[in-house]
Design a protein around this motif. Structure first.
Motif, PDB file in Angstrom:
ATOM      1  N   ASN A 166      63.172 104.662 -46.677  1.00  0.00           N
ATOM      2  CA  ASN A 166      64.152 105.434 -45.898  1.00  0.00           C
ATOM      3  C   ASN A 166      65.108 104.379 -45.339  1.00  0.00           C
ATOM      4  OD1 ASN A 166      65.515 107.062 -44.095  1.00  0.00           O
ATOM      5  ND2 ASN A 166      63.758 107.436 -42.748  1.00  0.00           N
ATOM      6  N   PRO A 167      66.142 104.021 -46.105  1.00  0.00           N
ATOM      7  CA  PRO A 167      66.919 102.809 -45.761  1.00  0.00           C
ATOM      8  C   PRO A 167      67.822 102.966 -44.537  1.00  0.00           C
ATOM      9  CG  PRO A 167      67.829 103.872 -47.722  1.00  0.00           C
ATOM     10  CD  PRO A 167      66.658 104.699 -47.305  1.00  0.00           C
ATOM     11  N   PRO A 168      68.137 101.832 -43.891  1.00  0.00           N
ATOM     12  CA  PRO A 168      69.073 101.863 -42.763  1.00  0.00           C
ATOM     13  C   PRO A 168      70.501 101.905 -43.297  1.00  0.00           C
ATOM     14  CG  PRO A 168      68.411  99.621 -43.190  1.00  0.00           C
ATOM     15  CD  PRO A 168      67.690 100.467 -44.196  1.00  0.00           C
ATOM     16  N   PHE A 169      71.440 102.377 -42.487  1.00  0.00           N
ATOM     17  CA  PHE A 169      72.828 102.339 -42.948  1.00  0.00           C
ATOM     18  C   PHE A 169      73.734 101.609 -41.963  1.00  0.00           C
ATOM     19  CE2 PHE A 169      71.735 106.453 -41.261  1.00  0.00           C
ATOM     20  CZ  PHE A 169      72.651 106.624 -40.247  1.00  0.00           C
ATOM     21  N   HIS A 170      73.134 100.728 -41.147  1.00  0.00           N
ATOM     22  CA  HIS A 170      73.968  99.855 -40.327  1.00  0.00           C
ATOM     23  C   HIS A 170      73.259  98.515 -40.146  1.00  0.00           C
ATOM     24  CE1 HIS A 170      71.270 100.312 -36.950  1.00  0.00           C
ATOM     25  NE2 HIS A 170      71.261 101.605 -37.200  1.00  0.00           N
ATOM     26  N   GLN A 171      74.062  97.485 -39.855  1.00  0.00           N
ATOM     27  CA  GLN A 171      73.512  96.186 -39.467  1.00  0.00           C
ATOM     28  C   GLN A 171      74.189  95.823 -38.160  1.00  0.00           C
ATOM     29  OE1 GLN A 171      74.390  92.652 -41.848  1.00  0.00           O
ATOM     30  NE2 GLN A 171      72.318  91.907 -41.542  1.00  0.00           N
ATOM     31  N   GLN A 172      73.387  95.661 -37.116  1.00  0.00           N
ATOM     32  CA  GLN A 172      73.923  95.539 -35.755  1.00  0.00           C
ATOM     33  C   GLN A 172      74.907  96.685 -35.545  1.00  0.00           C
ATOM     34  OE1 GLN A 172      72.192  93.730 -34.095  1.00  0.00           O
ATOM     35  NE2 GLN A 172      71.407  92.177 -35.458  1.00  0.00           N
ATOM     36  N   GLN A 173      76.150  96.385 -35.103  1.00  0.00           N
ATOM     37  CA  GLN A 173      77.093  97.474 -34.813  1.00  0.00           C
ATOM     38  C   GLN A 173      77.832  97.963 -36.069  1.00  0.00           C
ATOM     39  OE1 GLN A 173      76.323  95.332 -32.459  1.00  0.00           O
ATOM     40  NE2 GLN A 173      76.069  96.611 -30.650  1.00  0.00           N
ATOM     41  N   ALA A 174      77.684  97.265 -37.186  1.00  0.00           N
ATOM     42  CA  ALA A 174      78.497  97.613 -38.360  1.00  0.00           C
ATOM     43  C   ALA A 174      77.790  98.634 -39.250  1.00  0.00           C
ATOM     44  CB  ALA A 174      78.777  96.352 -39.164  1.00  0.00           C
ATOM     45  N   THR A 207      77.130  99.924 -42.739  1.00  0.00           N
ATOM     46  CA  THR A 207      77.222  99.232 -44.030  1.00  0.00           C
ATOM     47  C   THR A 207      76.110  99.728 -44.953  1.00  0.00           C
ATOM     48  OG1 THR A 207      76.876  97.104 -45.111  1.00  0.00           O
ATOM     49  CG2 THR A 207      75.913  97.312 -42.950  1.00  0.00           C
ATOM     50  N   ASP A 208      76.388  99.733 -46.258  1.00  0.00           N
ATOM     51  CA  ASP A 208      75.307 100.131 -47.174  1.00  0.00           C
ATOM     52  C   ASP A 208      74.734  98.921 -47.914  1.00  0.00           C
ATOM     53  OD1 ASP A 208      77.264  99.509 -48.976  1.00  0.00           O
ATOM     54  OD2 ASP A 208      77.319 101.476 -49.938  1.00  0.00           O
ATOM     55  N   HIS A 209      75.097  97.712 -47.440  1.00  0.00           N
ATOM     56  CA  HIS A 209      74.629  96.551 -48.212  1.00  0.00           C
ATOM     57  C   HIS A 209      73.121  96.341 -48.084  1.00  0.00           C
ATOM     58  CE1 HIS A 209      74.823  93.987 -44.553  1.00  0.00           C
ATOM     59  NE2 HIS A 209      73.929  93.271 -45.196  1.00  0.00           N
ATOM     60  N   ILE A 210      72.523  96.801 -46.977  1.00  0.00           N
ATOM     61  CA  ILE A 210      71.062  96.619 -46.865  1.00  0.00           C
ATOM     62  C   ILE A 210      70.357  97.579 -47.834  1.00  0.00           C
ATOM     63  CG2 ILE A 210      69.046  96.609 -45.336  1.00  0.00           C
ATOM     64  CD1 ILE A 210      71.021  96.109 -43.017  1.00  0.00           C
ATOM     65  N   ALA A 211      70.858  98.818 -47.890  1.00  0.00           N
ATOM     66  CA  ALA A 211      70.271  99.778 -48.850  1.00  0.00           C
ATOM     67  C   ALA A 211      70.378  99.215 -50.266  1.00  0.00           C
ATOM     68  CB  ALA A 211      70.986 101.117 -48.742  1.00  0.00           C
ATOM     69  N   TRP A 212      71.538  98.667 -50.608  1.00  0.00           N
ATOM     70  CA  TRP A 212      71.735  98.044 -51.921  1.00  0.00           C
ATOM     71  C   TRP A 212      70.681  96.981 -52.177  1.00  0.00           C
ATOM     72  CZ3 TRP A 212      72.931  98.414 -56.545  1.00  0.00           C
ATOM     73  CH2 TRP A 212      74.148  98.878 -57.036  1.00  0.00           C
ATOM     74  N   GLN A 213      70.530  96.088 -51.179  1.00  0.00           N
ATOM     75  CA  GLN A 213      69.579  94.984 -51.359  1.00  0.00           C
ATOM     76  C   GLN A 213      68.157  95.541 -51.510  1.00  0.00           C
ATOM     77  OE1 GLN A 213      69.707  91.962 -48.271  1.00  0.00           O
ATOM     78  NE2 GLN A 213      67.856  91.002 -49.084  1.00  0.00           N
ATOM     79  N   VAL A 245      64.809 108.435 -49.436  1.00  0.00           N
ATOM     80  CA  VAL A 245      65.505 109.557 -48.813  1.00  0.00           C
ATOM     81  C   VAL A 245      66.823 109.017 -48.263  1.00  0.00           C
ATOM     82  CG1 VAL A 245      64.418 109.282 -46.519  1.00  0.00           C
ATOM     83  CG2 VAL A 245      65.308 111.507 -47.218  1.00  0.00           C
ATOM     84  N   GLY A 246      67.868 109.831 -48.327  1.00  0.00           N
ATOM     85  CA  GLY A 246      69.156 109.385 -47.788  1.00  0.00           C
ATOM     86  C   GLY A 246      70.022 110.563 -47.414  1.00  0.00           C
ATOM     87  N   ASN A 247      70.950 110.277 -46.533  1.00  0.00           N
ATOM     88  CA  ASN A 247      71.943 111.265 -46.171  1.00  0.00           C
ATOM     89  C   ASN A 247      72.755 111.588 -47.426  1.00  0.00           C
ATOM     90  OD1 ASN A 247      73.991 112.570 -44.545  1.00  0.00           O
ATOM     91  ND2 ASN A 247      73.024 111.411 -42.872  1.00  0.00           N
ATOM     92  N   ARG A 248      73.013 112.881 -47.684  1.00  0.00           N
ATOM     93  CA  ARG A 248      73.735 113.265 -48.903  1.00  0.00           C
ATOM     94  C   ARG A 248      75.041 112.511 -49.086  1.00  0.00           C
ATOM     95  NH1 ARG A 248      73.393 118.136 -51.563  1.00  0.00           N
ATOM     96  NH2 ARG A 248      71.616 119.425 -51.050  1.00  0.00           N
ATOM     97  N   HIS A 249      75.792 112.340 -47.946  1.00  0.00           N
ATOM     98  CA  HIS A 249      77.131 111.768 -48.095  1.00  0.00           C
ATOM     99  C   HIS A 249      77.103 110.296 -48.524  1.00  0.00           C
ATOM    100  CE1 HIS A 249      76.678 110.292 -43.870  1.00  0.00           C
ATOM    101  NE2 HIS A 249      77.390 109.299 -44.356  1.00  0.00           N
ATOM    102  N   LEU A 250      75.938 109.658 -48.453  1.00  0.00           N
ATOM    103  CA  LEU A 250      75.864 108.252 -48.852  1.00  0.00           C
ATOM    104  C   LEU A 250      75.815 108.083 -50.378  1.00  0.00           C
ATOM    105  CD1 LEU A 250      73.408 107.096 -46.065  1.00  0.00           C
ATOM    106  CD2 LEU A 250      75.823 106.528 -46.231  1.00  0.00           C
ATOM    107  N   ALA A 272      70.224 120.604 -46.363  1.00  0.00           N
ATOM    108  CA  ALA A 272      71.668 120.587 -46.085  1.00  0.00           C
ATOM    109  C   ALA A 272      72.171 119.157 -45.868  1.00  0.00           C
ATOM    110  CB  ALA A 272      71.956 121.442 -44.872  1.00  0.00           C
ATOM    111  N   LYS A 273      71.355 118.280 -45.292  1.00  0.00           N
ATOM    112  CA  LYS A 273      71.834 116.933 -44.948  1.00  0.00           C
ATOM    113  C   LYS A 273      71.284 115.822 -45.822  1.00  0.00           C
ATOM    114  CE  LYS A 273      73.218 115.868 -40.503  1.00  0.00           C
ATOM    115  NZ  LYS A 273      72.925 115.421 -39.149  1.00  0.00           N
ATOM    116  N   PHE A 274      70.018 115.972 -46.242  1.00  0.00           N
ATOM    117  CA  PHE A 274      69.333 114.847 -46.900  1.00  0.00           C
ATOM    118  C   PHE A 274      68.917 115.162 -48.330  1.00  0.00           C
ATOM    119  CE2 PHE A 274      69.001 113.879 -42.462  1.00  0.00           C
ATOM    120  CZ  PHE A 274      69.189 112.506 -42.428  1.00  0.00           C
ATOM    121  N   VAL A 275      68.666 114.100 -49.057  1.00  0.00           N
ATOM    122  CA  VAL A 275      68.202 114.261 -50.429  1.00  0.00           C
ATOM    123  C   VAL A 275      67.112 113.208 -50.696  1.00  0.00           C
ATOM    124  CG1 VAL A 275      70.150 112.860 -51.270  1.00  0.00           C
ATOM    125  CG2 VAL A 275      69.024 114.411 -52.819  1.00  0.00           C
ATOM    126  N   VAL A 276      66.059 113.633 -51.394  1.00  0.00           N
ATOM    127  CA  VAL A 276      65.009 112.689 -51.817  1.00  0.00           C
ATOM    128  C   VAL A 276      65.226 112.423 -53.302  1.00  0.00           C
ATOM    129  CG1 VAL A 276      62.525 112.357 -52.159  1.00  0.00           C
ATOM    130  CG2 VAL A 276      63.353 113.480 -50.080  1.00  0.00           C
TER     131      VAL A 276
END
Ligand code: SAM
Length: 372
Positions: free
Chosen positions: A297-305, A307-313, A331-336, A356-360
């Motif tokens: 269930n990946p994060p979509f921020h690093q500190q205040q930014a 970003t999807d680079h952590i999910a990518w990694q 699992v991720g938010n659909r819009h990602l 409505a919001k998430f997708v596995v």
């Protein structure tokens, strides 16, 4: 006069060639130039990418510096940036409790963490263990200062006074008061889905309920009789569910947050003989081709930014450590639109469930997939 920041070459971690994101901000610059602390040891808390550690080391090679950060990535960033600038290493710890018994500080420099519960927890510990009157300087960009910050600092510090804002950042000066916030060490809640109490430490991801993405993933868990990884395990809800439902499954639970991993250990104690806990950046150092399943269930921020680079990694590392035929379920938010990333990386992916919001989504490591 050139500021300490201008004399340093600083990179975020992991370094990204095309990134627009800086490894320091105006609050770091202000903290380094205007901390006003006298001679003696300095304790540095929550320095995101090592700008404060490097700047203070550059300012005085002989001053004892004690550096505390919950984040594995921040520890790597500090080590990387010290080396890039040929500076001497600092004393580094994961949580403030580990400073018990070291040189009493002339003062404490705190980069405001994203999570005010962590700040409260740190100030409570400092108030309980250091003399009242010890100077504290907190720095942040104004836009990162929540409206509740002045009240919290006045509750836990004496003589608080804000600095002038410079480049849209500000410092809060104060001294330890000896008072406590009353915030409990653990946030504990009953997780009906797991039938057990879940404890979070101050900086563990999440609040007093199941993350909504994690809920959808819990409702759609795969079977696993072999080796699996809970990547970004946080408080361990996915680890516990998998250990419960799959008695033969061996699990690596891994997170870059020390408070995440500590909470996971506490919550999954009943299954700990089958769990290997790792404080790590994604899956660095985990053997390639070694596991049957990665859950994430990946994060979509690093500190205040944001970003999807952590999910990518995470997805790339997952592909590397999976055996041929092994699966990554996320699992991720659909819009990602993670299905695009997974398809690019694995050559395809399947939708397991959606609301409505998430997708596995699930992707399988096939024999013939090119590395992205
Ligand atoms: C959305 S939370 C999921 C937590 C938990 N698995 C759940 O489902 O409730 C993402 C987790 O990833 C962790 N994380 C962030 N960056 C990471 C990294 N580079 N390596 C490993 N874990 C990371 C965070 O600390 C956080 O616990």
């Amino acid at each position: 006069m050139t500021s300490f920041i201008e004399q340093l070459s600083l990179e975020r971690f992991p370094p990204m060639a095309d990134s627009q994101l800086q490894a320091w901000d105006a609050a770091d610059e202000l903290l380094l130039d205007q901390h006003q602390l006298g001679e003696g040891a300095i304790w540095i808390l929550n320095d995101h990418f090592g700008a404060l550690g490097c700047g203070l080391r550059l300012a005085d090679n002989d001053r004892p510096l004690y550096w505390v950060n919950d984040s594995f990535v921040a520890h790597q960033a500090l080590a990387h940036n010290l080396e890039q600038n040929t500076l001497e290493p600092l004393e580094c710890q994961q949580q403030i409790e580990q400073l018990q018994g070291v040189d009493a500080p002339a003062g404490i420099i705190i980069k405001l963490p994203r999570n005010l519960k962590l700040l409260s927890n740190q100030l409570d510990w400092l108030n309980a263990h250091l003399p009242a009157g010890t100077p504290v300087v907190i720095g942040a960009r104004q836009r990162d200062m929540p409206s509740t910050l002045p009240e919290l600092t006045r509750q836990l510090l004496d003589d608080t006074r804000p600095s002038r804002a410079i480049k849209k950042a500000r410092l809060i000066y104060g001294v330890l008061s000896g008072r406590q916030s009353g915030q409990a060490e653990l946030t504990s809640w009953h997780c009906a889905e797991l039938g057990q109490t879940i404890h979070n430490l101050a900086n563990t991801y999440g609040g007093k309920q199941l993350d909504i993405g994690a809920r959808l993933l819990l409702e759609n868990l795969p079977k696993c009789n072999g080796e699996m990884i809970d990547l970004g395990c946080g408080n361990g809800v996915l680890t516990i569910a998998m250990a419960k439902a799959n008695p033969d499954c061996q699990i690596i639970a891994t997170d870059e947050s020390w408070h995440g991993l500590e909470a996971c250990k506490l919550n999954s104690e009943a299954y700990s003989d089958r769990i290997d806990y790792q404080w790590n950046d994604c899956l660095s150092g985990v053997e390639g081709g070694s596991v049957d399943l990665v859950l994430c269930n990946p994060p979509f921020h690093q500190q205040q930014a944001v970003t999807d680079h952590i999910a990518w990694q995470m997805f790339r590392d997952a592909k590397r450590v999976l055996k041929t035929g092994g699966k990554l379920r996320i699992v991720g938010n659909r819009h990602l639109a993670y299905h695009i990333k997974l398809t690019r990386l694995f050559g395809g992916c399947e939708t397991i469930a959606a609301n409505a919001k998430f997708v596995v989504l699930e992707a399988q490591k096939r024999r013939q997939v090119s590395d992205y």
